[in-house]
Write a protein that holds these residues in place. Structure first.
Motif, PDB file in Angstrom:
ATOM      1  N   VAL A 490       0.863  -1.181   0.000  1.00  0.00           N
ATOM      2  CA  VAL A 490       0.000   0.000   0.000  1.00  0.00           C
ATOM      3  C   VAL A 490       0.898   1.230   0.000  1.00  0.00           C
ATOM      4  O   VAL A 490       1.908   1.276   0.714  1.00  0.00           O
ATOM      5  N   GLN A 491       0.533   2.207  -0.801  1.00  0.00           N
ATOM      6  CA  GLN A 491       1.241   3.490  -0.772  1.00  0.00           C
ATOM      7  C   GLN A 491       0.264   4.565  -0.317  1.00  0.00           C
ATOM      8  O   GLN A 491      -0.800   4.750  -0.920  1.00  0.00           O
ATOM      9  N   LEU A 492       0.618   5.265   0.772  1.00  0.00           N
ATOM     10  CA  LEU A 492      -0.249   6.287   1.356  1.00  0.00           C
ATOM     11  C   LEU A 492       0.350   7.662   1.118  1.00  0.00           C
ATOM     12  O   LEU A 492       1.491   7.932   1.500  1.00  0.00           O
ATOM     13  N   TRP A 493      -0.442   8.539   0.500  1.00  0.00           N
ATOM     14  CA  TRP A 493      -0.044   9.920   0.260  1.00  0.00           C
ATOM     15  C   TRP A 493      -0.758  10.805   1.277  1.00  0.00           C
ATOM     16  O   TRP A 493      -1.981  10.916   1.261  1.00  0.00           O
ATOM     17  N   CYS A 494       0.008  11.401   2.173  1.00  0.00           N
ATOM     18  CA  CYS A 494      -0.550  12.224   3.245  1.00  0.00           C
ATOM     19  C   CYS A 494      -0.440  13.695   2.887  1.00  0.00           C
ATOM     20  O   CYS A 494       0.654  14.280   2.938  1.00  0.00           O
ATOM     21  N   GLY A 495      -1.556  14.288   2.517  1.00  0.00           N
ATOM     22  CA  GLY A 495      -1.566  15.715   2.265  1.00  0.00           C
ATOM     23  C   GLY A 495      -1.780  16.495   3.539  1.00  0.00           C
ATOM     24  O   GLY A 495      -1.853  15.932   4.641  1.00  0.00           O
ATOM     25  N   GLU A 496      -1.893  17.807   3.393  1.00  0.00           N
ATOM     26  CA  GLU A 496      -2.095  18.675   4.552  1.00  0.00           C
ATOM     27  C   GLU A 496      -3.586  18.834   4.794  1.00  0.00           C
ATOM     28  O   GLU A 496      -4.227  19.757   4.297  1.00  0.00           O
ATOM     29  N   ALA A 497      -4.154  17.897   5.564  1.00  0.00           N
ATOM     30  CA  ALA A 497      -5.569  17.925   5.909  1.00  0.00           C
ATOM     31  C   ALA A 497      -5.703  17.425   7.343  1.00  0.00           C
ATOM     32  O   ALA A 497      -4.821  16.721   7.853  1.00  0.00           O
ATOM     33  N   PRO A 498      -6.806  17.783   8.035  1.00  0.00           N
ATOM     34  CA  PRO A 498      -6.988  17.317   9.410  1.00  0.00           C
ATOM     35  C   PRO A 498      -6.946  15.791   9.492  1.00  0.00           C
ATOM     36  O   PRO A 498      -7.479  15.092   8.629  1.00  0.00           O
ATOM     37  N   PHE A 499      -6.289  15.277  10.506  1.00  0.00           N
ATOM     38  CA  PHE A 499      -6.268  13.856  10.839  1.00  0.00           C
ATOM     39  C   PHE A 499      -5.441  13.001   9.875  1.00  0.00           C
ATOM     40  O   PHE A 499      -5.477  11.776   9.974  1.00  0.00           O
ATOM     41  N   THR A 500      -4.722  13.589   8.930  1.00  0.00           N
ATOM     42  CA  THR A 500      -3.953  12.732   8.028  1.00  0.00           C
ATOM     43  C   THR A 500      -2.862  11.971   8.766  1.00  0.00           C
ATOM     44  O   THR A 500      -2.547  10.831   8.402  1.00  0.00           O
ATOM     45  N   ARG A 501      -2.287  12.580   9.801  1.00  0.00           N
ATOM     46  CA  ARG A 501      -1.266  11.868  10.570  1.00  0.00           C
ATOM     47  C   ARG A 501      -1.873  10.675  11.286  1.00  0.00           C
ATOM     48  O   ARG A 501      -1.275   9.589  11.327  1.00  0.00           O
ATOM     49  N   ALA A 502      -3.091  10.870  11.842  1.00  0.00           N
ATOM     50  CA  ALA A 502      -3.767   9.756  12.502  1.00  0.00           C
ATOM     51  C   ALA A 502      -4.081   8.652  11.503  1.00  0.00           C
ATOM     52  O   ALA A 502      -3.935   7.456  11.802  1.00  0.00           O
ATOM     53  N   GLU A 503      -4.500   9.016  10.315  1.00  0.00           N
ATOM     54  CA  GLU A 503      -4.798   8.016   9.287  1.00  0.00           C
ATOM     55  C   GLU A 503      -3.541   7.241   8.904  1.00  0.00           C
ATOM     56  O   GLU A 503      -3.584   6.016   8.715  1.00  0.00           O
ATOM     57  N   VAL A 545      -4.957   7.999  -0.799  1.00  0.00           N
ATOM     58  CA  VAL A 545      -4.718   9.433  -0.658  1.00  0.00           C
ATOM     59  C   VAL A 545      -5.533   9.959   0.517  1.00  0.00           C
ATOM     60  O   VAL A 545      -6.763   9.799   0.558  1.00  0.00           O
ATOM     61  N   ALA A 546      -4.849  10.552   1.487  1.00  0.00           N
ATOM     62  CA  ALA A 546      -5.493  11.240   2.607  1.00  0.00           C
ATOM     63  C   ALA A 546      -5.155  12.712   2.467  1.00  0.00           C
ATOM     64  O   ALA A 546      -4.029  13.128   2.755  1.00  0.00           O
ATOM     65  N   ALA A 547      -6.101  13.509   1.989  1.00  0.00           N
ATOM     66  CA  ALA A 547      -5.816  14.914   1.691  1.00  0.00           C
ATOM     67  C   ALA A 547      -7.135  15.650   1.524  1.00  0.00           C
ATOM     68  O   ALA A 547      -8.205  15.130   1.855  1.00  0.00           O
ATOM     69  N   HIS A 548      -7.048  16.845   1.009  1.00  0.00           N
ATOM     70  CA  HIS A 548      -8.247  17.594   0.639  1.00  0.00           C
ATOM     71  C   HIS A 548      -8.623  17.247  -0.802  1.00  0.00           C
ATOM     72  O   HIS A 548      -7.782  16.828  -1.610  1.00  0.00           O
ATOM     73  N   GLY A 549      -9.899  17.427  -1.124  1.00  0.00           N
ATOM     74  CA  GLY A 549     -10.366  17.287  -2.499  1.00  0.00           C
ATOM     75  C   GLY A 549     -11.200  18.491  -2.875  1.00  0.00           C
ATOM     76  O   GLY A 549     -11.825  19.114  -2.016  1.00  0.00           O
ATOM     77  N   ARG A 550     -11.217  18.816  -4.144  1.00  0.00           N
ATOM     78  CA  ARG A 550     -11.972  19.981  -4.612  1.00  0.00           C
ATOM     79  C   ARG A 550     -12.782  19.592  -5.835  1.00  0.00           C
ATOM     80  O   ARG A 550     -12.255  19.062  -6.805  1.00  0.00           O
TER      81      ARG A 550
END
Length: 702
Positions: A490-503, A545-550
């Motif tokens: 698994v490859q996890l991309w941690c963006g700057e969003a709330p709780f990404t570190r916890a995820e 991907v754990a981040a923001h989306g638009r």
């Protein structure tokens, strides 16, 4: 008699006007002079129309000058100002019409009949008394009626397709009807076009007598002028109108048009579709190969489109054109031909299409239906209008779709969830989609997937999960999915969003415990360029991907995965990136806001982050709406646990979504038992009292 320069009349736009242009000071009291000025201004508008922004700014400023003519001492009467405003609004309104932009049409229609509407308006009232006086004016009455007829196609298209401008359509339909019923067969093209759109409006409002009056004249017009450019469109309208509005049987008109008219492949498809939809079962079965071949030819033309966003919109238009046959096949329960038709419509080759049992969810009346011979009748538009209003209130944004009112069209999109409206949204969804019956039907049919032709934000899977029913995937590509890869990395991309570190902590712990490699891409490496490079490689079975989306619903082409303040993955770049080719599919998890949303402005449009990249080689999990950080982590933790236990992608999603419906204490015990209670604690606290807006967002696409 003196003269006046145009730049004195319209000082706000003087830079765009012809140098030295002038006219008699009193000339604008005459209708012919007003029309001449409008034609000159139209030439300027057409020159500026290469830029929508330039055209809008010019026209809005020009309308302000027209308003000020009342006090500028140039003897420009109220009827003259009313007519001039309508004529100058025609160019941007027509541009919005040709590009199928409801908000643009709404803005310029309201500006044409009332005060100028700024681009960011939240509402617009119209006093139609000046227009009424202009229509009755002895000098300006004729040109005022002509201007209304010119705007009529825009008005009735907007009302028929976006259910907006109700007040305008109601007040002006008698005016347009009175003009169009006179010598329509010999009338100019704009009058014929206005009558065609008015007929659809009249039929919607069950004003069948008036629709037949115009229908008879349009039928005469069609037969006397088969060489007109509008002939093919008229034939489609007259042959497809229900109830019939012609003297001859609609099927006869369709056959005559196919034999006599020179029409393009799209019109040919519409006419053949109308013929097929009106046949009995046996006759349709014999005719089906011919109409399917026509669909294949048109779909081939559509697939030549190189821009992914436009391709999706073209497919939506194509589905709208062939809707009568789709509903006829669905009504009869002809699953094989229905899936064959839908696959060709979506550009899927015969060898690639899926052949397992898919339940098609369609709109009948204004409610969803899926059982053969059960399309709801006589319910008006209430359930869909209620659903749209509930979506607008709960999601804090405006949606462009069937069933909207003016207010819904103009509320600015904020993207903020409003939990106070969640109960009404859930109730509206249940009124629109009978989830209990869908659960029974999906079980009885052993459904392997849903093909949803419903509004794109409808959370079908979450509603079924709440009932502990089956949760089949949504088949958005219509291609046969490949088997799932066993999850080994698994490859996890941690963006700057709330709780990404916890995820990240959760995924590392869950996957490493069972020997699954979990590579976390840290802040220093999280860039759009790096993500796209990794996305096109074949190193990992799951990309997460754990981040923001638009996903701006009013500008969906601007959608993106927002990895950080300056780093993003634009939708167009994601769509054009290649997915590694293997005999098994991988999983893309977009645990971000709006990742599974789709454009809501067309009759059908699957252009969106998750929807546009789902296919045989890649299943995608995303979110329909903005998702709070706590809900995202809780769902992500549940999904990771299921994948770590060896479940297939679809099974893992269904189990995680069903678990998401559990009570807070049950979830806390579940996470404690998995040894991740501490990592999830803060996110779970934010998930203590979830509503539909928290638990209803996840979706699985293939």
């Amino acid at each position: 008699m003196g003269t006046v320069r145009l730049d004195e009349l319209f000082p706000s736009v003087r830079v765009h006007l012809p140098a030295g242009a002038q006219m008699d000071a009193d000339a604008l009291a005459e209708p012919q002079a007003v029309v001449a000025v409008a034609m000159l201004l139209r030439r300027v508008q057409l020159r500026l129309s290469r830029s929508a922004r330039d055209l809008e700014q010019f026209t809005h400023a020009l309308l302000g000058d027209i308003e000020r003519l009342e006090t500028a001492g140039h003897k420009v009467t109220e009827p003259a100002r009313v007519v001039l405003a309508m004529l100058v609004c025609w160019v941007p309104a027509r541009r919005g019409f040709e590009y199928a932009q409801p908000l643009v049409m709404w803005r310029w229609l309201h500006s044409a009949f009332g005060p100028p509407v700024p681009a960011d308006a939240v509402d617009a009232g119209i006093d139609l008394r000046p227009l009424d006086r202009a229509l009755r004016d002895e000098g300006f009455g004729v040109v005022a009626h002509t201007a209304v007829v010119m705007l009529a196609p825009v008005l009735f298209y907007l009302n028929n397709n976006a259910r907006s401008a109700d007040h305008l359509a109601e007040r002006l339909s008698p005016v347009v009807f009175a003009v169009c019923r006179e010598d329509l067969a010999e009338g100019p093209e704009p009058r014929v076009e206005a009558a065609a759109h008015l007929v659809t409006y009249l039929l919607r409002h069950r004003r069948h007598g008036e629709a037949r009056v115009l229908g008879h004249q349009l039928e005469t017009c069609l037969h006397e002028h088969p060489d007109r450019a509008s002939a093919g469109g008229l034939a489609v309208l007259l042959a497809g109108a229900r109830p019939a509005i012609t003297r001859r049987r609609p099927v006869s008109i369709a056959r005559w048009a196919l034999d006599r008219l020179r029409v393009n492949p799209f019109t040919t498809l519409s006419l053949k579709t109308i013929l097929a939809a009106g046949m009995d079962t046996g006759e349709r079965a014999r005719f089906f190969p011919e109409v399917l071949a026509q669909l294949e030819a048109v779909a081939g033309l559509v697939e030549e489109e190189q821009v992914a966003a436009q391709l999706s919109r073209d497919r939506g238009t194509l589905l709208s054109m062939t809707g009568p046959l789709v509903h006829a096949l669905l009504r009869e329960g002809d699953d094989e031909r229905l899936m064959q038709w839908l696959s060709v419509w979506h550009g899927v080759a015969a060898g690639d299409r899926r052949h397992d049992r898919c339940v098609v969810l369609a709109a009948g009346g204004s409610r969803a239906w899926y059982r053969p011979r059960t399309a709801p009748e006589g319910d008006g538009e209430v359930p869909l209008a209620r659903l749209t209003a509930a979506f607008n209130a709960a999601l804090g944004r405006s949606l462009i779709s069937d069933g909207l009112t003016d207010a819904a069209l103009t509320v600015p999109a904020t993207g903020r969830l409003d939990g106070a409206h969640a109960p009404e949204l859930e109730a509206a969804l249940e009124a629109y989609l009978d989830t209990a019956d869908l659960e029974r039907f999906a079980r009885a049919e052993h459904a392997k997937a849903f093909v949803s032709l419903l509004p794109a934000l409808t959370p079908v899977q979450a509603l079924l999960a709440r009932r502990r029913g089956p949760v089949p995937p949504l088949a958005v590509s219509l291609r046969a999915p490949l088997p799932d890869r066993p999850v080994g990395s698994v490859q996890l991309w941690c963006g700057e969003a709330p709780f990404t570190r916890a995820e990240a902590d959760v995924l590392e712990k869950v996957f490493s415990f069972v020997g699954i490699r979990c590579d976390v891409v840290g802040p220093d490496e999280v860039t759009g360029k790096n993500f796209l490079a990794a996305y096109q490689q074949d190193e990992h079975d799951v990309i997460w991907v754990a981040a923001h989306g638009r996903h701006p619903l009013l500008d969906p082409d601007d959608s993106a995965i927002a990895l950080g303040p300056t780093e993003q993955v634009p939708l167009d770049e994601l769509v054009t990136a290649s997915v590694p080719v293997r005999a098994e599919r991988r999983l893309l998890v977009l645990n971000t806001c709006d990742s599974a949303a789709a454009n809501a402005q067309g009759p059908y449009d699957d252009f969106g982050l998750a929807r546009s990249v789902a296919g045989p080689g890649q299943a995608v999990i995303g979110h329909l709406w903005p998702v709070p950080g706590g809900a995202a982590v809780v769902f992500g933790a549940l999904l990771a646990c299921e994948l770590a236990d060896g479940s297939g992608f679809g099974e893992a999603f269904a189990a995680a979504l069903c678990a998401l419906q559990e009570g807070w204490h049950d979830l806390a015990r579940r996470f404690q038992d998995r040894g991740i209670g501490a990592e999830v604690a803060e996110a779970l606290h934010d998930f203590r009292d979830p509503t539909l807006l928290e638990w209803g967002s996840p979706v699985f696409l293939e």
